[in-house]
Design a protein around this motif. Structure first.
Motif, mmCIF file in Angstrom:
data_model
loop_
_atom_site.group_PDB
_atom_site.id
_atom_site.type_symbol
_atom_site.label_atom_id
_atom_site.label_comp_id
_atom_site.label_asym_id
_atom_site.label_seq_id
_atom_site.Cartn_x
_atom_site.Cartn_y
_atom_site.Cartn_z
ATOM 1 N N SER A 36 0.832 -1.198 0.000
ATOM 2 C CA SER A 36 0.000 0.000 0.000
ATOM 3 C C SER A 36 0.862 1.240 0.000
ATOM 4 C CB SER A 36 -0.904 0.032 1.237
ATOM 5 O OG SER A 36 -1.816 -1.019 1.210
ATOM 6 N N ARG A 37 0.320 2.314 -0.544
ATOM 7 C CA ARG A 37 0.983 3.619 -0.545
ATOM 8 C C ARG A 37 -0.054 4.702 -0.313
ATOM 9 N NH1 ARG A 37 6.632 4.226 -0.711
ATOM 10 N NH2 ARG A 37 7.385 2.365 -1.721
ATOM 11 N N GLU A 38 0.337 5.704 0.433
ATOM 12 C CA GLU A 38 -0.459 6.922 0.586
ATOM 13 C C GLU A 38 0.119 7.925 -0.410
ATOM 14 O OE1 GLU A 38 -2.887 8.072 2.890
ATOM 15 O OE2 GLU A 38 -3.165 6.108 3.832
ATOM 16 N N LEU A 39 -0.671 8.324 -1.385
ATOM 17 C CA LEU A 39 -0.206 9.225 -2.434
ATOM 18 C C LEU A 39 -1.048 10.486 -2.465
ATOM 19 C CD1 LEU A 39 0.079 6.471 -5.173
ATOM 20 C CD2 LEU A 39 1.975 7.472 -3.918
ATOM 21 N N ALA A 40 -0.451 11.569 -2.928
ATOM 22 C CA ALA A 40 -1.189 12.824 -3.078
ATOM 23 C C ALA A 40 -2.299 12.630 -4.101
ATOM 24 C CB ALA A 40 -0.244 13.927 -3.538
ATOM 25 N N ASP A 41 -3.450 13.200 -3.834
ATOM 26 C CA ASP A 41 -4.595 13.061 -4.733
ATOM 27 C C ASP A 41 -4.528 14.138 -5.810
ATOM 28 O OD1 ASP A 41 -6.925 12.295 -5.883
ATOM 29 O OD2 ASP A 41 -8.225 12.918 -4.240
ATOM 30 N N THR A 42 -3.738 13.844 -6.858
ATOM 31 C CA THR A 42 -3.556 14.780 -7.963
ATOM 32 C C THR A 42 -4.128 14.170 -9.237
ATOM 33 O OG1 THR A 42 -1.396 13.859 -8.551
ATOM 34 C CG2 THR A 42 -1.416 15.646 -6.923
ATOM 35 N N PRO A 43 -4.375 14.993 -10.242
ATOM 36 C CA PRO A 43 -4.892 14.454 -11.509
ATOM 37 C C PRO A 43 -3.958 13.414 -12.143
ATOM 38 C CG PRO A 43 -5.236 16.808 -11.438
ATOM 39 C CD PRO A 43 -4.389 16.459 -10.237
ATOM 40 N N SER A 44 -2.652 13.590 -12.021
ATOM 41 C CA SER A 44 -1.727 12.631 -12.615
ATOM 42 C C SER A 44 -1.788 11.282 -11.902
ATOM 43 C CB SER A 44 -0.293 13.173 -12.614
ATOM 44 O OG SER A 44 0.139 13.448 -11.303
ATOM 45 N N ILE A 45 -1.885 11.297 -10.576
ATOM 46 C CA ILE A 45 -2.016 10.054 -9.815
ATOM 47 C C ILE A 45 -3.349 9.390 -10.142
ATOM 48 C CG2 ILE A 45 -2.241 9.061 -7.501
ATOM 49 C CD1 ILE A 45 0.622 9.799 -8.178
ATOM 50 N N ARG A 46 -4.415 10.174 -10.246
ATOM 51 C CA ARG A 46 -5.729 9.621 -10.593
ATOM 52 C C ARG A 46 -5.695 8.947 -11.970
ATOM 53 N NH1 ARG A 46 -9.730 8.531 -6.914
ATOM 54 N NH2 ARG A 46 -9.453 9.984 -5.208
ATOM 55 N N GLY A 47 -4.969 9.547 -12.918
ATOM 56 C CA GLY A 47 -4.836 8.950 -14.239
ATOM 57 C C GLY A 47 -4.085 7.637 -14.193
ATOM 58 N N MET A 48 -3.038 7.564 -13.367
ATOM 59 C CA MET A 48 -2.280 6.326 -13.207
ATOM 60 C C MET A 48 -3.158 5.244 -12.592
ATOM 61 S SD MET A 48 1.260 8.020 -11.891
ATOM 62 C CE MET A 48 2.198 6.525 -11.668
ATOM 63 N N ILE A 49 -3.947 5.625 -11.596
ATOM 64 C CA ILE A 49 -4.850 4.673 -10.946
ATOM 65 C C ILE A 49 -5.877 4.150 -11.955
ATOM 66 C CG2 ILE A 49 -6.689 4.457 -9.234
ATOM 67 C CD1 ILE A 49 -5.021 6.384 -7.461
ATOM 68 N N LYS A 50 -6.388 5.026 -12.795
ATOM 69 C CA LYS A 50 -7.378 4.607 -13.789
ATOM 70 C C LYS A 50 -6.797 3.585 -14.757
ATOM 71 C CE LYS A 50 -10.825 6.332 -16.962
ATOM 72 N NZ LYS A 50 -11.426 7.490 -17.612
ATOM 73 N N THR A 51 -5.513 3.721 -15.083
ATOM 74 C CA THR A 51 -4.856 2.788 -15.989
ATOM 75 C C THR A 51 -4.806 1.378 -15.415
ATOM 76 O OG1 THR A 51 -3.488 4.568 -16.890
ATOM 77 C CG2 THR A 51 -2.692 2.322 -17.223
ATOM 78 N N VAL A 52 -4.659 1.268 -14.099
ATOM 79 C CA VAL A 52 -4.529 -0.053 -13.459
ATOM 80 C C VAL A 52 -5.644 -0.302 -12.436
ATOM 81 C CG1 VAL A 52 -2.053 -0.235 -13.845
ATOM 82 C CG2 VAL A 52 -2.886 0.866 -11.768
ATOM 83 N N GLN A 53 -6.804 0.283 -12.662
ATOM 84 C CA GLN A 53 -7.899 0.184 -11.689
ATOM 85 C C GLN A 53 -8.348 -1.253 -11.440
ATOM 86 O OE1 GLN A 53 -11.117 2.557 -13.144
ATOM 87 N NE2 GLN A 53 -11.332 1.401 -15.039
ATOM 88 N N HIS A 54 -8.127 -2.138 -12.395
ATOM 89 C CA HIS A 54 -8.516 -3.545 -12.233
ATOM 90 C C HIS A 54 -7.502 -4.336 -11.402
ATOM 91 C CE1 HIS A 54 -5.979 -3.042 -15.729
ATOM 92 N NE2 HIS A 54 -5.650 -4.320 -15.660
ATOM 93 N N LEU A 55 -6.366 -3.717 -11.069
ATOM 94 C CA LEU A 55 -5.323 -4.387 -10.279
ATOM 95 C C LEU A 55 -5.208 -3.852 -8.870
ATOM 96 C CD1 LEU A 55 -2.455 -4.380 -12.957
ATOM 97 C CD2 LEU A 55 -4.071 -6.215 -12.464
ATOM 98 N N VAL A 56 -5.769 -2.681 -8.608
ATOM 99 C CA VAL A 56 -5.583 -2.020 -7.328
ATOM 100 C C VAL A 56 -6.913 -1.764 -6.620
ATOM 101 C CG1 VAL A 56 -3.439 -0.901 -8.053
ATOM 102 C CG2 VAL A 56 -5.591 0.307 -8.328
ATOM 103 N N GLU A 57 -6.793 -1.474 -5.324
ATOM 104 C CA GLU A 57 -7.928 -1.058 -4.516
ATOM 105 C C GLU A 57 -7.610 0.349 -4.026
ATOM 106 O OE1 GLU A 57 -9.022 -2.319 -0.126
ATOM 107 O OE2 GLU A 57 -9.521 -3.909 -1.561
ATOM 108 N N VAL A 58 -8.572 1.240 -4.100
ATOM 109 C CA VAL A 58 -8.351 2.640 -3.753
ATOM 110 C C VAL A 58 -9.254 3.037 -2.592
ATOM 111 C CG1 VAL A 58 -8.386 5.010 -4.612
ATOM 112 C CG2 VAL A 58 -7.786 3.137 -6.162
ATOM 113 N N GLU A 59 -8.674 3.705 -1.597
ATOM 114 C CA GLU A 59 -9.428 4.258 -0.479
ATOM 115 C C GLU A 59 -9.156 5.748 -0.414
ATOM 116 O OE1 GLU A 59 -8.699 2.150 3.225
ATOM 117 O OE2 GLU A 59 -8.027 0.415 2.058
#
Length: 60
Positions: A36-59
């Protein structure tokens, strides 16, 4: 920047995934399932999360 963070956890393996998805998971700082990682909620991080949304869990 408001200082909000988002917690990202790797839940599925990157084995057999396209190279861009493997590199995105690494760029998020995740190595093994359960990491797990705590990351800043920025548009670039959100875009990265969207790319791998089927592999990760987001809180939020």
């Amino acid at each position: 920047m408001t200082g909000t963070t988002v917690k990202v956890t790797l839940r599925r393996s990157v084995i057999g995934r396209p190279k861009n998805q493997v590199e995105t998971v690494k760029a998020l700082g995740l190595r093994k399932i359960g990491d797990s990682r705590e990351l800043a909620d920025t548009p670039s991080i959100r875009g990265m999360i969207k790319t791998v949304q089927h592999l990760v869990e987001v809180e939020a």
